[in-house]
Scaffold this motif. Structure first.
Motif, PDB file in Angstrom:
ATOM      1  N   ARG A 150       1.335  -3.367 -10.378  1.00 21.57           N
ATOM      2  CA  ARG A 150      -0.068  -3.119 -10.188  1.00 21.57           C
ATOM      3  C   ARG A 150      -1.208  -3.844 -11.106  1.00 21.57           C
ATOM      4  NH1 ARG A 150       2.853   1.571  -8.964  1.00 21.57           N
ATOM      5  NH2 ARG A 150       3.250   1.918 -11.367  1.00 21.57           N
ATOM      6  N   GLY A 151      -2.128  -3.953 -10.610  1.00 23.38           N
ATOM      7  CA  GLY A 151      -3.397  -4.650 -11.434  1.00 23.38           C
ATOM      8  C   GLY A 151      -3.517  -3.491 -12.477  1.00 23.38           C
ATOM      9  N   GLN A 152      -4.109  -3.771 -13.833  1.00 23.22           N
ATOM     10  CA  GLN A 152      -4.467  -3.086 -14.786  1.00 23.22           C
ATOM     11  C   GLN A 152      -3.305  -2.679 -15.644  1.00 23.22           C
ATOM     12  OE1 GLN A 152      -7.670  -3.382 -15.468  1.00 23.22           O
ATOM     13  NE2 GLN A 152      -7.873  -4.407 -13.449  1.00 23.22           N
ATOM     14  N   GLU A 153      -1.954  -3.121 -15.396  1.00 18.44           N
ATOM     15  CA  GLU A 153      -0.827  -2.713 -16.003  1.00 18.44           C
ATOM     16  C   GLU A 153      -0.309  -3.872 -17.122  1.00 18.44           C
ATOM     17  OE1 GLU A 153       0.489   0.862 -13.104  1.00 18.44           O
ATOM     18  OE2 GLU A 153       1.584  -0.976 -13.196  1.00 18.44           O
ATOM     19  N   ALA A 154      -1.271  -4.362 -17.882  1.00 19.83           N
ATOM     20  CA  ALA A 154      -1.005  -5.501 -18.679  1.00 19.83           C
ATOM     21  C   ALA A 154       0.400  -5.634 -19.547  1.00 19.83           C
ATOM     22  CB  ALA A 154      -2.264  -5.904 -19.407  1.00 19.83           C
ATOM     23  N   ASP A 155       0.330  -4.307 -20.226  1.00 13.75           N
ATOM     24  CA  ASP A 155       1.450  -4.179 -20.964  1.00 13.75           C
ATOM     25  C   ASP A 155       2.873  -4.077 -20.254  1.00 13.75           C
ATOM     26  OD1 ASP A 155      -0.073  -4.012 -22.979  1.00 13.75           O
ATOM     27  OD2 ASP A 155      -0.078  -1.704 -23.349  1.00 13.75           O
ATOM     28  N   ARG A 187       0.722  -1.093   0.001  1.00 10.06           N
ATOM     29  CA  ARG A 187      -0.001   0.037  -0.079  1.00 10.06           C
ATOM     30  C   ARG A 187       0.639   1.082   0.048  1.00 10.06           C
ATOM     31  NH1 ARG A 187      -1.574   2.478   4.429  1.00 10.06           N
ATOM     32  NH2 ARG A 187      -1.120   0.788   5.719  1.00 10.06           N
ATOM     33  N   ASN A 188       1.909   1.184   0.691  1.00  7.32           N
ATOM     34  CA  ASN A 188       2.598   2.549   0.817  1.00  7.32           C
ATOM     35  C   ASN A 188       3.702   2.460  -0.295  1.00  7.32           C
ATOM     36  OD1 ASN A 188       1.484   3.414   3.180  1.00  7.32           O
ATOM     37  ND2 ASN A 188       2.453   1.860   4.309  1.00  7.32           N
ATOM     38  N   THR A 189       4.077   1.673  -1.202  1.00  8.23           N
ATOM     39  CA  THR A 189       4.916   1.819  -2.038  1.00  8.23           C
ATOM     40  C   THR A 189       4.315   1.393  -3.656  1.00  8.23           C
ATOM     41  OG1 THR A 189       5.490  -0.676  -1.760  1.00  8.23           O
ATOM     42  CG2 THR A 189       6.794   0.904  -0.797  1.00  8.23           C
ATOM     43  N   LEU A 190       4.159   0.206  -3.741  1.00  8.26           N
ATOM     44  CA  LEU A 190       3.674  -0.057  -5.195  1.00  8.26           C
ATOM     45  C   LEU A 190       2.220   0.662  -5.377  1.00  8.26           C
ATOM     46  CD1 LEU A 190       4.127  -1.734  -7.866  1.00  8.26           C
ATOM     47  CD2 LEU A 190       2.784  -3.421  -6.753  1.00  8.26           C
ATOM     48  N   ARG A 191       1.220   0.558  -4.453  1.00  8.49           N
ATOM     49  CA  ARG A 191      -0.110   1.061  -4.794  1.00  8.49           C
ATOM     50  C   ARG A 191      -0.107   2.673  -4.660  1.00  8.49           C
ATOM     51  NH1 ARG A 191      -4.643  -2.958  -2.321  1.00  8.49           N
ATOM     52  NH2 ARG A 191      -4.502  -4.784  -3.769  1.00  8.49           N
ATOM     53  N   ALA A 192       0.986   3.186  -3.834  1.00  2.00           N
ATOM     54  CA  ALA A 192       0.942   4.580  -3.785  1.00  2.00           C
ATOM     55  C   ALA A 192       1.884   5.206  -5.019  1.00  2.00           C
ATOM     56  CB  ALA A 192       1.866   4.858  -2.561  1.00  2.00           C
ATOM     57  N   GLY A 193       1.883   4.443  -5.961  1.00  3.03           N
ATOM     58  CA  GLY A 193       2.643   5.047  -7.034  1.00  3.03           C
ATOM     59  C   GLY A 193       4.233   5.337  -7.215  1.00  3.03           C
ATOM     60  N   ARG A 194       4.794   4.938  -6.289  1.00  2.56           N
ATOM     61  CA  ARG A 194       6.336   5.393  -5.776  1.00  2.56           C
ATOM     62  C   ARG A 194       7.257   4.300  -6.514  1.00  2.56           C
ATOM     63  NH1 ARG A 194       7.610   5.226  -0.143  1.00  2.56           N
ATOM     64  NH2 ARG A 194       9.211   6.905  -0.723  1.00  2.56           N
ATOM     65  N   CYS A 195       6.609   3.379  -6.798  1.00  2.00           N
ATOM     66  CA  CYS A 195       7.564   2.242  -7.454  1.00  2.00           C
ATOM     67  C   CYS A 195       7.123   1.308  -8.316  1.00  2.00           C
ATOM     68  CB  CYS A 195       8.230   1.352  -6.635  1.00  2.00           C
ATOM     69  SG  CYS A 195       7.546   0.938  -5.294  1.00  2.00           S
ATOM     70  N   ASP A 196       7.568   0.642  -9.271  1.00  3.84           N
ATOM     71  CA  ASP A 196       6.623   0.074 -10.260  1.00  3.84           C
ATOM     72  C   ASP A 196       6.808  -1.682 -10.167  1.00  3.84           C
ATOM     73  OD1 ASP A 196       5.645   2.430 -11.536  1.00  3.84           O
ATOM     74  OD2 ASP A 196       7.781   2.472 -12.455  1.00  3.84           O
ATOM     75  N   LEU A 197       7.533  -2.116  -9.351  1.00  2.69           N
ATOM     76  CA  LEU A 197       7.804  -3.519  -9.411  1.00  2.69           C
ATOM     77  C   LEU A 197       8.525  -4.095  -8.070  1.00  2.69           C
ATOM     78  CD1 LEU A 197       8.137  -5.795 -11.528  1.00  2.69           C
ATOM     79  CD2 LEU A 197      10.799  -5.305 -11.591  1.00  2.69           C
ATOM     80  N   VAL A 198       7.694  -5.034  -7.613  1.00  2.00           N
ATOM     81  CA  VAL A 198       8.164  -5.688  -6.184  1.00  2.00           C
ATOM     82  C   VAL A 198       8.935  -7.035  -6.481  1.00  2.00           C
ATOM     83  CG1 VAL A 198       7.304  -6.740  -4.090  1.00  2.00           C
ATOM     84  CG2 VAL A 198       6.278  -4.580  -4.968  1.00  2.00           C
TER      85      VAL A 198
END
Length: 280
Positions: free
Chosen positions: A238-243, A90-101
């Motif tokens: 994140r979900g909805q980032e199929a490409d 919630r505090n990293t990927l979903r907050a838009g601060r990064c793109d890959l876990v």
């Protein structure tokens, strides 16, 4: 080791009323596409003190794999470090601060998974000069001094085979900047304080291969009706980032041999398609 060591176990961590993400600046809009993925860097979410997986000095195997992915994408590698406790995604990927876990379990409901890039398991670790019975049902197992991390999947096996009474449990939820229960558990096996330990394979393999502890590893089998012992490990987006997911999958597919080489450098026990432990 929290998320990876527990895997299916949630940590009971109380959070402040205001989420950390609300206090953090949003990533610059100019560096993003419409789906939040940065175009000028590979932004990776990671734990700052969680070897052998990752740390701020980029000494873990997930750090090396992230560097490989960044190079394949021709991007610089940027990190957002945050302890992997409740609220990490919630505090990293979903907050838009990064793109890959890195290093997520296939099927994680908090994010969309890439294809797996390795398959590993919990293991039984013992000294190389002190073999232990092959079966957990062997009566001799009850005479051994065992160790495990509390509230991890092997606890289920210990319960069903009546081995809890001769097992020493190490804490799961710790501050990894100061404590490393997996390393302490395996050191206790190496110095003879314990006869064997049930622990997450990548942690045991790292202590044997990189730290040089005299340990032999055996994959713990998944038993019907008990907690799963083997897991396929993916990367999370994140979900909805199929490409974006497809791009990462392509990197994994094209560089799987190099990824395997990194994992073997760190002693990560790898399972084959039939679930058998591969030769190191």
């Amino acid at each position: 080791m929290r998320r990876r060591a527990a895997l299916a176990t949630s940590l009971a961590v109380l959070l402040l009323a205001l989420p950390v993400a609300a206090l953090l600046p949003a990533p610059p809009a100019g560096a993003q596409t419409g789906d939040l993925v940065a175009t000028d860097a590979l932004r990776v979410c990671a734990d700052p003190a969680n070897l052998p997986f990752s740390n701020e000095r980029q000494e873990g195997f997930e750090n090396r794999i992230a560097a490989l992915v960044a190079k394949a994408l021709d991007r610089r590698l940027d990190y957002v470090f945050f302890p992997q406790v409740q609220g990490f995604v919630r505090n990293t990927l979903r907050a838009g601060r990064c793109d890959l876990v890195m290093g997520t379990v296939a099927g994680d409901e908090l994010m969309q998974n890439t294809n797996p890039y390795y398959h590993t398991a919990y293991v039984l670790a013992h000294r190389t000069d002190h073999p232990v019975p092959e079966s957990l049902d062997d009566p001799a197992m009850k005479a051994l001094k065992l160790g495990a991390i509390a509230r991890t999947p092997p606890t289920d096996l210990l319960l069903r085979h009546g081995l809890v009474g001769n097992t020493r449990f190490f804490p799961l939820a710790v501050d990894t900047r100061h404590d490393s229960p997996g390393a302490e558990l395996l050191q206790a096996v190496a110095d003879g304080t314990l006869d064997a330990a049930m622990v997450w394979g990548p942690i045991a393999g790292y202590q044997a291969r990189v730290k040089g502890l005299p340990l032999a590893l055996r994959a713990l089998p998944s038993e019907p009706g008990a907690a799963r012992m083997d897991f396929r490990i993916t990367m999370g987006v994140r979900g909805q980032e199929a490409d974006w997911r497809r791009r990462i999958n392509a990197v994994i597919r094209e560089h799987q041999a190099e990824i395997d080489g990194i994992l073997r450098d760190y002693g990560v026990p790898l399972l084959d398609a039939e679930g058998r432990l591969q030769a190191p």
